[in-house]
Design a protein around this motif. Structure first.
Motif, PDB file in Angstrom:
ATOM      1  N   THR A   1       0.812  -1.215   0.000  1.00  0.00           N
ATOM      2  CA  THR A   1       0.000   0.000   0.000  1.00  0.00           C
ATOM      3  C   THR A   1       0.847   1.268   0.000  1.00  0.00           C
ATOM      4  O   THR A   1       0.302   2.373   0.026  1.00  0.00           O
ATOM      5  CB  THR A   1      -0.953   0.017   1.214  1.00  0.00           C
TER       6      THR A   1
ATOM      7  N   GLN B   1       1.794   0.638  -4.695  1.00  0.00           N
ATOM      8  CA  GLN B   1       0.613   1.033  -5.465  1.00  0.00           C
ATOM      9  C   GLN B   1       0.975   1.361  -6.914  1.00  0.00           C
ATOM     10  O   GLN B   1       0.193   1.129  -7.836  1.00  0.00           O
ATOM     11  CB  GLN B   1      -0.056   2.235  -4.794  1.00  0.00           C
TER      12      GLN B   1
ATOM     13  N   LEU C   1       1.117  -1.973  -8.769  1.00  0.00           N
ATOM     14  CA  LEU C   1      -0.217  -2.483  -9.057  1.00  0.00           C
ATOM     15  C   LEU C   1      -0.903  -1.643 -10.122  1.00  0.00           C
ATOM     16  O   LEU C   1      -1.629  -2.176 -10.985  1.00  0.00           O
ATOM     17  CB  LEU C   1      -1.058  -2.498  -7.771  1.00  0.00           C
ATOM     18  N   HIS C   2      -0.677  -0.336 -10.101  1.00  0.00           N
ATOM     19  CA  HIS C   2      -1.273   0.559 -11.089  1.00  0.00           C
ATOM     20  C   HIS C   2      -0.768   0.235 -12.488  1.00  0.00           C
ATOM     21  O   HIS C   2      -1.544   0.199 -13.453  1.00  0.00           O
ATOM     22  CB  HIS C   2      -0.945   2.013 -10.722  1.00  0.00           C
TER      23      HIS C   2
ATOM     24  N   SER D   1      -6.532  -4.703  -4.769  1.00  0.00           N
ATOM     25  CA  SER D   1      -6.323  -3.382  -4.165  1.00  0.00           C
ATOM     26  C   SER D   1      -7.407  -3.073  -3.136  1.00  0.00           C
ATOM     27  O   SER D   1      -7.120  -2.535  -2.055  1.00  0.00           O
ATOM     28  CB  SER D   1      -6.313  -2.302  -5.251  1.00  0.00           C
TER      29      SER D   1
END
Length: 245
Positions: A58, A63, A66-67, A83
């Protein structure tokens, strides 16, 4: 790293003599990013999610990863669910519930558990890549003796040989057979930065694509919370991308 998570096909069409230092640098960065994804997936299947791991995923860097993955349409649905589930892991109670899901799925044998061992799904494997499909995992769970035999079977021995050839070994804090999905994904992380594309694809096609679909379907069926369903789907879709280029 953000631009190199998915595989690039540009280098494939270039003559070796025309490959520049920039091309080489981009390829190295791409393979390092692929290794990062494999290591992430390996960690998620290796043990219960910890508070520290949630913090990493996180964080801004987590992030961002993951994006970038979510830009790929086939990965986007599972990334979205993952997410959202990560955002819910904001208390000890939530982490304990997820740990119970992990234990029920992968650690305790039962009718609603899912074997993380490749040897439960494929048999008669050898170093040429030939294999035959094993009985379903549901049948294996109903026969503990058969399960024990397959768990430390041919594929475990073959994976041990692969690891030794690469001067790798399973960490002593992870007392699992070598055909555990976490070990196989970690091995692929190593291959991503050390082996040819042909070697990587051979391993994926022979030792993961032969059973990963069955594994994913069972996780989708038995995961009560949805977190590991997203992880399994992400893993399967990522692997399919790897072999599609």
């Amino acid at each position: 790293m953000n631009n190199t998570v998915t595989k690039s096909t540009e280098m494939k069409n270039k003559e070796v003599s025309k490959i520049t230092k920039k091309d080489c640098a981009e390829l190295v960065a791409e393979n390092q990013a692929r290794a990062l994804v494999y290591n992430l997936l390996s960690t998620l299947f290796a043990k219960e999610v910890t508070e520290d791991f949630v913090t990493q995923l996180t964080s801004t860097q987590g992030q961002q990863l993951l994006h970038v993955l979510a830009f790929e349409p086939t990965l986007a649905p599972s990334i979205k669910v993952l997410s959202a589930k990560l955002a819910e892991l904001n208390s000890k109670e939530a982490l304990l519930t997820l740990a119970a899901d992990f234990c029920g799925l992968f650690l305790v044998a039962g009718k609603s558990s899912v074997s993380p061992y490749a040897g439960q799904y494929i048999t008669n494997v050898d170093n040429t890549g030939s294999s035959t499909k094993a009985p379903s995992n549901t049948q294996a769970n109903d026969n503990n003796k058969s399960e024990q035999k397959q768990t430390f079977g041919e594929l475990h021995q073959l994976m041990m040989a692969f690891l030794q050839h690469s001067e790798m070994q399973i960490h002593r804090d992870f007392p699992e057979p070598a055909d555990h999905i976490a070990v196989m994904l970690a091995y692929l992380a190593h291959l991503s930065t050390s082996a040819s594309t042909e070697v990587q694809l051979s391993f994926i096609n022979n030792y993961l694509m032969t059973w990963l679909s069955d594994f994913t379907e069972q996780v989708k069926c038995y995961d009560p919370g949805g977190f590991y369903r997203a992880v399994a789907e992400l893993t399967f879709e990522w692997i399919k991308l790897e072999v599609s280029d």
